[in-house]
Design a protein around this motif. Structure first.
Motif, PDB file in Angstrom:
ATOM      1  N   GLU A  80       0.873  -1.169   0.000  1.00  0.00           N
ATOM      2  CA  GLU A  80       0.000   0.000   0.000  1.00  0.00           C
ATOM      3  C   GLU A  80       0.910   1.218   0.000  1.00  0.00           C
ATOM      4  O   GLU A  80       1.774   1.357   0.870  1.00  0.00           O
ATOM      5  N   ILE A  81       0.714   2.089  -0.991  1.00  0.00           N
ATOM      6  CA  ILE A  81       1.632   3.203  -1.228  1.00  0.00           C
ATOM      7  C   ILE A  81       0.878   4.515  -1.221  1.00  0.00           C
ATOM      8  O   ILE A  81      -0.231   4.625  -1.755  1.00  0.00           O
ATOM      9  N   GLU A  82       1.473   5.511  -0.621  1.00  0.00           N
ATOM     10  CA  GLU A  82       0.878   6.838  -0.568  1.00  0.00           C
ATOM     11  C   GLU A  82       1.043   7.519  -1.922  1.00  0.00           C
ATOM     12  O   GLU A  82       2.165   7.822  -2.340  1.00  0.00           O
ATOM     13  N   ALA A  83      -0.074   7.693  -2.633  1.00  0.00           N
ATOM     14  CA  ALA A  83      -0.038   8.305  -3.966  1.00  0.00           C
ATOM     15  C   ALA A  83      -1.400   8.922  -4.245  1.00  0.00           C
ATOM     16  O   ALA A  83      -2.180   8.424  -5.064  1.00  0.00           O
ATOM     17  N   PRO A  84      -1.729  10.045  -3.586  1.00  0.00           N
ATOM     18  CA  PRO A  84      -3.092  10.601  -3.655  1.00  0.00           C
ATOM     19  C   PRO A  84      -3.544  11.015  -5.050  1.00  0.00           C
ATOM     20  O   PRO A  84      -4.709  10.831  -5.399  1.00  0.00           O
ATOM     21  N   LEU A  85      -2.641  11.574  -5.854  1.00  0.00           N
ATOM     22  CA  LEU A  85      -3.055  12.016  -7.194  1.00  0.00           C
ATOM     23  C   LEU A  85      -3.411  10.827  -8.085  1.00  0.00           C
ATOM     24  O   LEU A  85      -4.370  10.888  -8.864  1.00  0.00           O
ATOM     25  N   ILE A  86      -2.660   9.737  -7.973  1.00  0.00           N
ATOM     26  CA  ILE A  86      -2.966   8.539  -8.751  1.00  0.00           C
ATOM     27  C   ILE A  86      -4.268   7.920  -8.266  1.00  0.00           C
ATOM     28  O   ILE A  86      -5.110   7.495  -9.064  1.00  0.00           O
ATOM     29  N   ALA A  87      -4.443   7.876  -6.946  1.00  0.00           N
ATOM     30  CA  ALA A  87      -5.638   7.255  -6.369  1.00  0.00           C
ATOM     31  C   ALA A  87      -6.918   7.953  -6.823  1.00  0.00           C
ATOM     32  O   ALA A  87      -7.960   7.319  -6.992  1.00  0.00           O
TER      33      ALA A  87
ATOM     34  N   ASP B  28      -5.597  -2.070  -6.374  1.00  0.00           N
ATOM     35  CA  ASP B  28      -6.654  -1.396  -5.623  1.00  0.00           C
ATOM     36  C   ASP B  28      -6.224   0.051  -5.406  1.00  0.00           C
ATOM     37  O   ASP B  28      -5.059   0.407  -5.625  1.00  0.00           O
ATOM     38  N   TRP B  29      -7.164   0.875  -4.945  1.00  0.00           N
ATOM     39  CA  TRP B  29      -6.861   2.270  -4.679  1.00  0.00           C
ATOM     40  C   TRP B  29      -7.940   2.847  -3.794  1.00  0.00           C
ATOM     41  O   TRP B  29      -9.064   2.351  -3.743  1.00  0.00           O
ATOM     42  N   SER B  30      -7.603   3.908  -3.065  1.00  0.00           N
ATOM     43  CA  SER B  30      -8.557   4.571  -2.190  1.00  0.00           C
ATOM     44  C   SER B  30      -8.371   6.082  -2.298  1.00  0.00           C
ATOM     45  O   SER B  30      -7.410   6.637  -1.738  1.00  0.00           O
ATOM     46  N   PRO B  31      -9.266   6.756  -3.028  1.00  0.00           N
ATOM     47  CA  PRO B  31      -9.172   8.220  -3.105  1.00  0.00           C
ATOM     48  C   PRO B  31      -9.273   8.867  -1.721  1.00  0.00           C
ATOM     49  O   PRO B  31      -8.650   9.912  -1.475  1.00  0.00           O
ATOM     50  N   GLU B  32     -10.056   8.257  -0.833  1.00  0.00           N
ATOM     51  CA  GLU B  32     -10.236   8.815   0.513  1.00  0.00           C
ATOM     52  C   GLU B  32      -8.933   8.773   1.308  1.00  0.00           C
ATOM     53  O   GLU B  32      -8.571   9.737   1.983  1.00  0.00           O
ATOM     54  N   ARG B  33      -8.228   7.655   1.230  1.00  0.00           N
ATOM     55  CA  ARG B  33      -6.963   7.513   1.958  1.00  0.00           C
ATOM     56  C   ARG B  33      -5.775   8.060   1.165  1.00  0.00           C
ATOM     57  O   ARG B  33      -4.695   8.268   1.724  1.00  0.00           O
ATOM     58  N   GLY B  34      -5.985   8.253  -0.127  1.00  0.00           N
ATOM     59  CA  GLY B  34      -4.891   8.723  -0.962  1.00  0.00           C
ATOM     60  C   GLY B  34      -3.840   7.656  -1.204  1.00  0.00           C
ATOM     61  O   GLY B  34      -2.646   7.965  -1.293  1.00  0.00           O
ATOM     62  N   THR B  35      -4.301   6.397  -1.326  1.00  0.00           N
ATOM     63  CA  THR B  35      -3.357   5.290  -1.468  1.00  0.00           C
ATOM     64  C   THR B  35      -3.688   4.430  -2.686  1.00  0.00           C
ATOM     65  O   THR B  35      -4.826   4.380  -3.143  1.00  0.00           O
ATOM     66  N   ILE B  36      -2.657   3.746  -3.174  1.00  0.00           N
ATOM     67  CA  ILE B  36      -2.828   2.716  -4.196  1.00  0.00           C
ATOM     68  C   ILE B  36      -2.222   1.424  -3.673  1.00  0.00           C
ATOM     69  O   ILE B  36      -1.345   1.439  -2.802  1.00  0.00           O
ATOM     70  N   THR B  37      -2.707   0.308  -4.192  1.00  0.00           N
ATOM     71  CA  THR B  37      -2.177  -0.998  -3.800  1.00  0.00           C
ATOM     72  C   THR B  37      -1.605  -1.684  -5.033  1.00  0.00           C
ATOM     73  O   THR B  37      -2.259  -1.765  -6.078  1.00  0.00           O
ATOM     74  N   LEU B  38      -0.374  -2.168  -4.884  1.00  0.00           N
ATOM     75  CA  LEU B  38       0.321  -2.880  -5.952  1.00  0.00           C
ATOM     76  C   LEU B  38       0.736  -4.257  -5.467  1.00  0.00           C
ATOM     77  O   LEU B  38       1.026  -4.438  -4.282  1.00  0.00           O
ATOM     78  N   VAL B  39       0.765  -5.205  -6.381  1.00  0.00           N
ATOM     79  CA  VAL B  39       1.186  -6.567  -6.071  1.00  0.00           C
ATOM     80  C   VAL B  39       2.330  -6.922  -7.006  1.00  0.00           C
ATOM     81  O   VAL B  39       2.212  -6.778  -8.225  1.00  0.00           O
ATOM     82  N   ALA B  40       3.455  -7.375  -6.432  1.00  0.00           N
ATOM     83  CA  ALA B  40       4.647  -7.624  -7.232  1.00  0.00           C
ATOM     84  C   ALA B  40       5.133  -9.057  -7.062  1.00  0.00           C
ATOM     85  O   ALA B  40       5.283  -9.547  -5.938  1.00  0.00           O
ATOM     86  N   LEU B  41       5.393  -9.698  -8.185  1.00  0.00           N
ATOM     87  CA  LEU B  41       5.990 -11.030  -8.218  1.00  0.00           C
ATOM     88  C   LEU B  41       7.489 -10.894  -8.415  1.00  0.00           C
ATOM     89  O   LEU B  41       7.945 -10.160  -9.299  1.00  0.00           O
ATOM     90  N   GLU B  42       8.269 -11.593  -7.609  1.00  0.00           N
ATOM     91  CA  GLU B  42       9.725 -11.588  -7.787  1.00  0.00           C
ATOM     92  C   GLU B  42      10.071 -12.336  -9.063  1.00  0.00           C
ATOM     93  O   GLU B  42      10.052 -13.556  -9.117  1.00  0.00           O
TER      94      GLU B  42
END
Length: 275
Positions: A18-25, A51-65
């Motif tokens: 979960e990453i802080e990125a309000p403009l993207i969210a 996923d993303w949450s405009p209210e929290r200003g966050t986006i969610t990313l999932v990464a495979l090694e």
């Protein structure tokens, strides 16, 4: 700088951030992606928005090694920062009321298709979800997908959980039994998406796949992500990433994705050696 608010491993090689990125969210839509760099000298890699949450200003990313960069990414923890996160990029998925939609996810593609499962359900469709992984240990997002599905089928390649086989096997059986499916959306490894396309082709079912070619800038300038669709060159970053599966040259896509395997191997060895 983009702060990592939380990080957890979903399985040994897949992590959720979960990453802080309000403009993207504020602007994110299903099917879109971002491009990130860990630091100023880092490789640019595309990751689909989970996923993303405009209210929290966050986006969610999932990464495979899958290489040196994703291994470095998955070693980060809450409180660390990323140098760049650019997005949302790409054309959003065409969400609408189709009737019955089959959402097919394989491997880490399950995380990528999750927002579309949710969106198709919210649009009033009957959603059949088919998800699969190589083993039980590698299966992710089962309960999240189940929450928005009218029907859920789960497969593992080795039979360690649920049904043994491939997601394309389940889809083939549903269609051969005469189940009416108005749209199929598939996200996962190239061979899986190709198999889904070949299953639906004789039935004339509209099928969309999200392509994952090598990508650099993500804005259509470098041409690195070019794919062949319907005999024409398209850029996955600006023309996609979703395309008509029956028009995609999957063999060319697979060949291009293998182009830098040796460089990836060397980079990973250097990372392991601390260089």
């Amino acid at each position: 700088m983009f702060r990592i608010l939380s990080k957890e491993f979903l399985c040994p090689t897949v992590a959720r951030f979960e990453i802080e990125a309000p403009l993207i969210a504020r602007k994110a839509q299903p099917g879109q992606f971002v491009i990130l760099r860990i630091d100023e000298r880092g490789e640019r890699i595309p990751l689909t928005l989970n996923d993303w949450s405009p209210e929290r200003g966050t986006i969610t990313l999932v990464a495979l090694e899958a290489g040196a960069t994703t291994r470095r990414l998955n070693s980060l923890k809450a409180g660390d920062h990323l140098a760049d996160v650019v997005g949302p990029l790409g054309r959003p998925a065409e969400i609408g009321r189709y009737g019955t939609v089959a959402c097919v996810g394989g491997g880490v593609g399950i995380a990528c298709i999750y927002p579309e499962v949710r969106a198709f359900k919210a649009a009033g469709n009957r959603v059949i979800s088919i998800i699969g992984a190589r083993t039980k240990e590698l299966l992710i997002f089962e309960e999240e997908i189940r929450r928005f599905s009218d029907e859920l089928h789960v497969t593992t390649d080795d039979g360690s959980y649920a049904r043994k086989g491939f997601v394309s096997d389940v889809l083939r059986e549903l269609l051969e039994k005469g189940r009416k499916i108005d749209l199929v959306v598939a996200v996962g490894p190239v061979p899986m998406m190709k198999a889904v396309a070949e299953v639906t082709r004789p039935h004339g079912v509209k099928t969309v796949v999200s392509l994952n070619p090598i990508m650099v800038d993500g804005t259509g300038m470098c041409g690195c992500c070019r794919v062949e669709v319907g005999g024409k060159t398209r850029f996955a970053c600006v023309d996609g990433p979703e395309f008509d599966a029956h028009q995609v040259d999957f063999d060319l896509l697979a060949a291009r994705n293998r182009r830098y395997l040796e460089e990836e191997r060397i980079a990973l060895e250097r990372l392991k050696g601390g260089r």
